[in-house]
Design an enzyme around this catalytic site. Sequence first.
Site, PDB file in Angstrom:
ATOM      1  N   THR A 149       9.870  -2.922  -5.375  1.00  0.00           N
ATOM      2  CA  THR A 149       9.535  -3.218  -3.972  1.00  0.00           C
ATOM      3  C   THR A 149      10.234  -4.490  -3.497  1.00  0.00           C
ATOM      4  O   THR A 149      10.391  -5.433  -4.275  1.00  0.00           O
ATOM      5  CB  THR A 149       8.021  -3.389  -3.834  1.00  0.00           C
ATOM      6  N   GLU A 431       1.919   1.872  -5.978  1.00  0.00           N
ATOM      7  CA  GLU A 431       2.387   3.086  -6.667  1.00  0.00           C
ATOM      8  C   GLU A 431       2.481   4.252  -5.709  1.00  0.00           C
ATOM      9  O   GLU A 431       2.323   5.412  -6.096  1.00  0.00           O
ATOM     10  CB  GLU A 431       1.497   3.414  -7.850  1.00  0.00           C
TER      11      GLU A 431
HETATM   12  C1  LIG Z   1       0.963  -0.277 -14.256  1.00  0.00           C
HETATM   13  C2  LIG Z   1       0.062   0.841 -14.493  1.00  0.00           C
HETATM   14  C3  LIG Z   1      -0.215   0.988 -15.938  1.00  0.00           C
HETATM   15  C4  LIG Z   1      -1.193   1.726 -16.382  1.00  0.00           C
HETATM   16  C5  LIG Z   1      -2.123   2.362 -15.445  1.00  0.00           C
HETATM   17  C6  LIG Z   1      -3.465   2.018 -15.850  1.00  0.00           C
HETATM   18  C7  LIG Z   1      -4.226   1.392 -15.045  1.00  0.00           C
HETATM   19  C8  LIG Z   1      -3.794   1.048 -13.675  1.00  0.00           C
HETATM   20  C9  LIG Z   1      -4.307  -0.253 -13.302  1.00  0.00           C
HETATM   21  C10 LIG Z   1      -3.605  -1.100 -12.575  1.00  0.00           C
HETATM   22  C11 LIG Z   1      -2.198  -0.839 -12.123  1.00  0.00           C
HETATM   23  C12 LIG Z   1      -1.672  -2.175 -11.714  1.00  0.00           C
HETATM   24  C13 LIG Z   1      -0.685  -2.396 -10.948  1.00  0.00           C
HETATM   25  C14 LIG Z   1       0.081  -1.324 -10.345  1.00  0.00           C
HETATM   26  C15 LIG Z   1       1.472  -1.751 -10.278  1.00  0.00           C
HETATM   27  C16 LIG Z   1       2.129  -1.187  -9.103  1.00  0.00           C
HETATM   28  C17 LIG Z   1       3.409  -0.925  -9.210  1.00  0.00           C
HETATM   29  C18 LIG Z   1       4.122  -0.428  -8.044  1.00  0.00           C
HETATM   30  O1  LIG Z   1       3.602  -0.286  -6.953  1.00  0.00           O
HETATM   31  S1  LIG Z   1       5.737  -0.019  -8.396  1.00  0.00           S
HETATM   32  C19 LIG Z   1       6.385   0.511  -6.847  1.00  0.00           C
HETATM   33  C20 LIG Z   1       5.759   1.811  -6.398  1.00  0.00           C
HETATM   34  N1  LIG Z   1       6.457   2.296  -5.243  1.00  0.00           N
HETATM   35  C21 LIG Z   1       6.343   3.558  -4.808  1.00  0.00           C
HETATM   36  O2  LIG Z   1       5.571   4.360  -5.310  1.00  0.00           O
HETATM   37  C22 LIG Z   1       7.263   3.929  -3.669  1.00  0.00           C
HETATM   38  C23 LIG Z   1       6.784   5.166  -2.937  1.00  0.00           C
HETATM   39  N2  LIG Z   1       7.936   5.891  -2.386  1.00  0.00           N
HETATM   40  C24 LIG Z   1       8.526   6.920  -3.108  1.00  0.00           C
HETATM   41  O3  LIG Z   1       8.124   7.293  -4.191  1.00  0.00           O
HETATM   42  C25 LIG Z   1       9.695   7.602  -2.447  1.00  0.00           C
HETATM   43  O4  LIG Z   1      10.270   6.759  -1.473  1.00  0.00           O
HETATM   44  C26 LIG Z   1       9.290   8.952  -1.770  1.00  0.00           C
HETATM   45  C27 LIG Z   1       8.902   9.937  -2.820  1.00  0.00           C
HETATM   46  C28 LIG Z   1       8.156   8.720  -0.800  1.00  0.00           C
HETATM   47  C29 LIG Z   1      10.473   9.480  -0.990  1.00  0.00           C
HETATM   48  O5  LIG Z   1      11.574   9.461  -1.855  1.00  0.00           O
HETATM   49  P1  LIG Z   1      12.981   9.988  -1.319  1.00  0.00           P
HETATM   50  O6  LIG Z   1      14.026   9.644  -2.319  1.00  0.00           O
HETATM   51  O7  LIG Z   1      13.173   9.542   0.081  1.00  0.00           O
HETATM   52  O8  LIG Z   1      12.796  11.557  -1.443  1.00  0.00           O
HETATM   53  P2  LIG Z   1      12.450  12.602  -0.308  1.00  0.00           P
HETATM   54  O9  LIG Z   1      11.164  12.313   0.358  1.00  0.00           O
HETATM   55  O10 LIG Z   1      13.682  12.746   0.549  1.00  0.00           O
HETATM   56  O11 LIG Z   1      12.283  13.891  -1.220  1.00  0.00           O
HETATM   57  C30 LIG Z   1      13.431  14.414  -1.862  1.00  0.00           C
HETATM   58  C31 LIG Z   1      12.949  15.363  -2.930  1.00  0.00           C
HETATM   59  O12 LIG Z   1      12.600  14.607  -4.091  1.00  0.00           O
HETATM   60  C32 LIG Z   1      11.321  14.993  -4.546  1.00  0.00           C
HETATM   61  N3  LIG Z   1      10.709  13.822  -5.183  1.00  0.00           N
HETATM   62  C33 LIG Z   1      10.418  12.646  -4.598  1.00  0.00           C
HETATM   63  N4  LIG Z   1       9.877  11.796  -5.516  1.00  0.00           N
HETATM   64  C34 LIG Z   1       9.834  12.495  -6.684  1.00  0.00           C
HETATM   65  C35 LIG Z   1       9.356  12.171  -7.990  1.00  0.00           C
HETATM   66  N5  LIG Z   1       8.804  10.970  -8.282  1.00  0.00           N
HETATM   67  N6  LIG Z   1       9.468  13.104  -8.962  1.00  0.00           N
HETATM   68  C36 LIG Z   1      10.007  14.320  -8.659  1.00  0.00           C
HETATM   69  N7  LIG Z   1      10.459  14.712  -7.444  1.00  0.00           N
HETATM   70  C37 LIG Z   1      10.370  13.780  -6.471  1.00  0.00           C
HETATM   71  C38 LIG Z   1      10.594  15.402  -3.304  1.00  0.00           C
HETATM   72  O13 LIG Z   1       9.519  16.222  -3.638  1.00  0.00           O
HETATM   73  C39 LIG Z   1      11.682  16.115  -2.549  1.00  0.00           C
HETATM   74  O14 LIG Z   1      11.794  17.401  -3.060  1.00  0.00           O
HETATM   75  P3  LIG Z   1      12.059  18.609  -2.004  1.00  0.00           P
HETATM   76  O15 LIG Z   1      13.321  18.240  -1.273  1.00  0.00           O
HETATM   77  O16 LIG Z   1      10.865  18.618  -1.103  1.00  0.00           O
HETATM   78  O17 LIG Z   1      12.164  19.816  -2.888  1.00  0.00           O
HETATM   79  C1  LIG Z   2      -1.761  -5.163  -6.094  1.00  0.00           C
HETATM   80  C2  LIG Z   2      -0.344  -4.676  -5.932  1.00  0.00           C
HETATM   81  C3  LIG Z   2       0.497  -4.638  -7.034  1.00  0.00           C
HETATM   82  C4  LIG Z   2       1.819  -4.219  -6.879  1.00  0.00           C
HETATM   83  N1  LIG Z   2       2.646  -4.228  -7.968  1.00  0.00           N
HETATM   84  C5  LIG Z   2       3.936  -3.871  -7.803  1.00  0.00           C
HETATM   85  C6  LIG Z   2       4.839  -3.925  -8.920  1.00  0.00           C
HETATM   86  O1  LIG Z   2       4.437  -4.300 -10.024  1.00  0.00           O
HETATM   87  N2  LIG Z   2       6.139  -3.578  -8.728  1.00  0.00           N
HETATM   88  C7  LIG Z   2       6.602  -3.157  -7.504  1.00  0.00           C
HETATM   89  O2  LIG Z   2       7.799  -2.848  -7.388  1.00  0.00           O
HETATM   90  N3  LIG Z   2       5.771  -3.069  -6.421  1.00  0.00           N
HETATM   91  C8  LIG Z   2       4.461  -3.414  -6.555  1.00  0.00           C
HETATM   92  N4  LIG Z   2       3.617  -3.349  -5.482  1.00  0.00           N
HETATM   93  C9  LIG Z   2       4.142  -2.982  -4.167  1.00  0.00           C
HETATM   94  C10 LIG Z   2       3.692  -1.586  -3.731  1.00  0.00           C
HETATM   95  O3  LIG Z   2       4.366  -0.612  -4.461  1.00  0.00           O
HETATM   96  C11 LIG Z   2       3.961  -1.453  -2.216  1.00  0.00           C
HETATM   97  O4  LIG Z   2       3.095  -2.327  -1.547  1.00  0.00           O
HETATM   98  C12 LIG Z   2       3.723  -0.013  -1.748  1.00  0.00           C
HETATM   99  O5  LIG Z   2       4.734   0.826  -2.260  1.00  0.00           O
HETATM  100  C13 LIG Z   2       3.706   0.092  -0.218  1.00  0.00           C
HETATM  101  O6  LIG Z   2       4.910  -0.437   0.343  1.00  0.00           O
HETATM  102  P1  LIG Z   2       4.825  -1.591   1.449  1.00  0.00           P
HETATM  103  O7  LIG Z   2       3.812  -2.557   1.023  1.00  0.00           O
HETATM  104  O8  LIG Z   2       6.207  -2.070   1.730  1.00  0.00           O
HETATM  105  O9  LIG Z   2       4.252  -0.856   2.765  1.00  0.00           O
HETATM  106  P2  LIG Z   2       5.171  -0.027   3.790  1.00  0.00           P
HETATM  107  O10 LIG Z   2       6.039   0.909   3.065  1.00  0.00           O
HETATM  108  O11 LIG Z   2       5.785  -0.968   4.761  1.00  0.00           O
HETATM  109  O12 LIG Z   2       4.043   0.842   4.546  1.00  0.00           O
HETATM  110  C14 LIG Z   2       3.173   0.179   5.454  1.00  0.00           C
HETATM  111  C15 LIG Z   2       2.400   1.243   6.169  1.00  0.00           C
HETATM  112  O13 LIG Z   2       3.291   2.004   6.961  1.00  0.00           O
HETATM  113  C16 LIG Z   2       2.895   3.388   6.999  1.00  0.00           C
HETATM  114  N5  LIG Z   2       4.020   4.189   6.507  1.00  0.00           N
HETATM  115  C17 LIG Z   2       5.057   3.779   5.747  1.00  0.00           C
HETATM  116  N6  LIG Z   2       5.923   4.791   5.513  1.00  0.00           N
HETATM  117  C18 LIG Z   2       5.429   5.881   6.160  1.00  0.00           C
HETATM  118  C19 LIG Z   2       5.857   7.238   6.311  1.00  0.00           C
HETATM  119  N7  LIG Z   2       6.987   7.706   5.735  1.00  0.00           N
HETATM  120  N8  LIG Z   2       5.065   8.062   7.042  1.00  0.00           N
HETATM  121  C20 LIG Z   2       3.921   7.620   7.591  1.00  0.00           C
HETATM  122  N9  LIG Z   2       3.462   6.345   7.492  1.00  0.00           N
HETATM  123  C21 LIG Z   2       4.208   5.495   6.790  1.00  0.00           C
HETATM  124  C22 LIG Z   2       1.649   3.513   6.100  1.00  0.00           C
HETATM  125  O14 LIG Z   2       0.494   3.419   6.891  1.00  0.00           O
HETATM  126  C23 LIG Z   2       1.751   2.257   5.204  1.00  0.00           C
HETATM  127  O15 LIG Z   2       0.486   1.773   4.764  1.00  0.00           O
HETATM  128  C24 LIG Z   2       2.282  -3.787  -5.595  1.00  0.00           C
HETATM  129  C25 LIG Z   2       1.437  -3.810  -4.492  1.00  0.00           C
HETATM  130  C26 LIG Z   2       0.118  -4.246  -4.653  1.00  0.00           C
HETATM  131  C27 LIG Z   2      -0.792  -4.268  -3.454  1.00  0.00           C
END
Ligand SMILES: CC/C=C\C/C=C\C/C=C\C/C=C\CC/C=C/C(=O)SCCNC(=O)CCNC(=O)[C@H](O)C(C)(C)COP(=O)(O)OP(=O)(O)OC[C@H]1O[C@@H](n2cnc3c(N)ncnc32)[C@H](O)[C@@H]1OP(=O)(O)O
Ligand SMILES: Cc1cc2nc3c(=O)[nH]c(=O)nc-3n(C[C@H](O)[C@H](O)[C@H](O)COP(=O)(O)OP(=O)(O)OC[C@H]3O[C@@H](n4cnc5c(N)ncnc54)[C@H](O)[C@@H]3O)c2cc1C
Length: 615
Positions: A149, A431
């Site tokens: 992110t 996530e």
């Molecule tokens: C750490 C956890 C450990 C253990 C867990 C236990 C306990 C948990 C406790 C605490 C956890 C603590 C902290 C959490 C830490 C957090 C970490 C993070 O947040 S890391 C960052 C996370 N960020 C995201 O998740 C970003 C979200 N966005 C996306 O995933 C993509 O942008 C999105 C999928 C929305 C769009 O991707 P894009 O490339 O634009 O693809 P598009 O929409 O055009 O679709 C194309 C095509 O691809 C298919 N597809 C998309 N994603 C996937 C995938 N992951 N796998 C397979 N296929 C995928 C999609 O379906 C589409 O297919 P079709 O064209 O429709 O056939």
């Molecule tokens: C506690 C915590 C731990 C985290 N740990 C990690 C980490 O370890 N590593 C890491 O890489 N990231 C981490 N993140 C980041 C996390 O993955 C992002 O916050 C998350 O993916 C959302 O992205 P953003 O915050 O930029 O919100 P944005 O993507 O800006 O979205 C903001 C709002 O816009 C709207 N929106 C956005 N896109 C769309 C769409 N396509 N259609 C409709 N509505 C939409 C939704 O309402 C969304 O809530 C963490 C976040 C938190 C809160």
Amino acid sequence: MGGRVNEDLIKERRKCTFDIKELTHIIDCGEENTIKRKQIDNYILNIKELWDDVPEEYLSHKERYENAIKKAFIVLKVLRQLHTGNIQITDHRTPTNVYSIQDGIFRNVNPLLIHIGLFWSTIAAQASTEQQAEWLQPDSSMIGTYVQTELGHGSFIRGIETTATYDSTTDEFILHTPRLSAYKWWPGGLGNTANACLVMAQLYINGTCHGLHIFLAQIRDFDTHKPLPGIKVGEIGPKMGFNTADNGFLGFDNHRIPRTNMLMKNVQVLRDGTYVKPKHDKLTYGSMLLTRVTLISDLAYQLSKAATIAVRYSAVRRQSPIKSNEPERQILDFVSQQHKLFITIASSHVYRVVGLWMWNSHKRVTADIHEGNMGQLPELHALACCLKAISSRDASALVEQCRLACGGHGYMMASNLPQIYAYTTAAVTYEGEYTVLLLQTARYLVKFWRLAAEHKPLPQNFAYFEDYIKKNFEQWRNSPEGIIEGFKAIVAGKTKAAYDTLQCNLRNGREFEEAWNMASVQLTNASEYSTISRNDIEALQSRYEELLALIRPNAVGLVDAFDIRDEVLCSTLGAYDGRVYERMMEEASKSPLNEDVVNESFHKYIRPVTMKNKL
Ligand SMILES: CC/C=C\C/C=C\C/C=C\C/C=C\CC/C=C/C(=O)SCCNC(=O)CCNC(=O)[C@H](O)C(C)(C)COP(=O)(O)OP(=O)(O)OC[C@H]1O[C@@H](n2cnc3c(N)ncnc32)[C@H](O)[C@@H]1OP(=O)(O)O
Ligand SMILES: Cc1cc2nc3c(=O)[nH]c(=O)nc-3n(C[C@H](O)[C@H](O)[C@H](O)COP(=O)(O)OP(=O)(O)OC[C@H]3O[C@@H](n4cnc5c(N)ncnc54)[C@H](O)[C@@H]3O)c2cc1C
């Protein structure tokens, strides 16, 4: 703390009509796992340094982090000893080796969670065999995090701006943060702890962008821990929760890493700059998929904690008589209280079972992918998206419901319900944000509705779409099978409605993306209904109140079966002995504001005003 168990709780436990230990063994996936879990709990509970009695609320932002790091590295050392001792310790409630007892140690989150839960797992899943041999040493100096992110992009990861440009003259990648919005922002452990990270960046070779790839980058000196040249790193400041973890920011100024630091199991860049494509372009997204799957189990566990606290407290708390001439009743006797709490017990079991099913599905699909078969990946992704979204929304809503059901005492930090809520509600966002993931599942639903509408062959999992079109659904029967049939009709109907709106928008001349955006509320609704959620179960089941009455005598037994130790619950309201008021008073006595009979602020600020002209 000594003392007798609360009389009401004793009576509740006598009323229980089932074998509590038997249910505990089911929750742990077998008696041997219960034994192993208890062994680990006892082993770690005996490490005195982990169990300080200074509530973190009385520590500064800095002290809280330092205290958590002290504990985290004691735990890491223990885990290394246990693993090197070949004791494969798995806590089946969260099949990710995330040990339930850690909740008690950190009361918030282990600052090494991303190191344990994402950094190692991503290397294990996406690094080549040679890279794993080099990087996954048990005594490695690397403490890592997962850095994806950015300040400007979280959900739309194709918009990520950090670049990794191949320099064939030196056989290196140059990592660069082109502007402020490209600064990495949020990764857990990045601010002060991590000395290495897995960076998601846009790969450039000879001016061509090949999209997002993952690169291992050392960011701090292993010995001095100072940031390396070209690295700007720091901590992002206080958050609503997770404040024992140092979420951080990171910028690269033309930082060079070896070519062999790109994770190359599924994709390669050869010495001459040749790009060898992966078998599926979303394999790079694999860590998000795995974490979404694991989160379902973790959320089930958070629900079990909140339910344990609220149900035990509701058995102890007496408030208001039902008949004016009778004594005040246990609030657990109020049907409205049962309505608030029993769904949390049920939801914990539902998401535990679903989480385990998804964990095993992920293992199966991963094995298929290893054999080159990508066929099941789209469905696993669609399921992981809606289940992670709905389970996190349900869990945060139900934990808050448990807190509210405990009145003012639920608002005390010492109840631990606020921390469980702050931890759980973050999962709705991280996530993969709730709406964003539901729209991913909607893509999958619409794809198969289109096939059904065109009377083309459907996979078995979507046969109900065809039934809906042919009006094959039977009259609603109030039975589990009847409810499932009812749900299929609802999902098909919601999907059809969204699809028809989409088609109408297209017929009105909208481009597909605009037509999709205009239908997005209906599309997310269809996805929500593709996952049975708590409200639906209540709404659908008649005789609902009769079922609450059936559960009532076993409510305390059901939460006792979660077998969560007082040290893990960290709750004045939820302790096994039910001695709530004694525990609340003991916790209050720890407040620094009780150290002096008269706080110095009286003399400095209060007395000069209240006693002015009166002396
Ligand atoms: C750490 C956890 C450990 C253990 C867990 C236990 C306990 C948990 C406790 C605490 C956890 C603590 C902290 C959490 C830490 C957090 C970490 C993070 O947040 S890391 C960052 C996370 N960020 C995201 O998740 C970003 C979200 N966005 C996306 O995933 C993509 O942008 C999105 C999928 C929305 C769009 O991707 P894009 O490339 O634009 O693809 P598009 O929409 O055009 O679709 C194309 C095509 O691809 C298919 N597809 C998309 N994603 C996937 C995938 N992951 N796998 C397979 N296929 C995928 C999609 O379906 C589409 O297919 P079709 O064209 O429709 O056939
Ligand atoms: C506690 C915590 C731990 C985290 N740990 C990690 C980490 O370890 N590593 C890491 O890489 N990231 C981490 N993140 C980041 C996390 O993955 C992002 O916050 C998350 O993916 C959302 O992205 P953003 O915050 O930029 O919100 P944005 O993507 O800006 O979205 C903001 C709002 O816009 C709207 N929106 C956005 N896109 C769309 C769409 N396509 N259609 C409709 N509505 C939409 C939704 O309402 C969304 O809530 C963490 C976040 C938190 C809160």
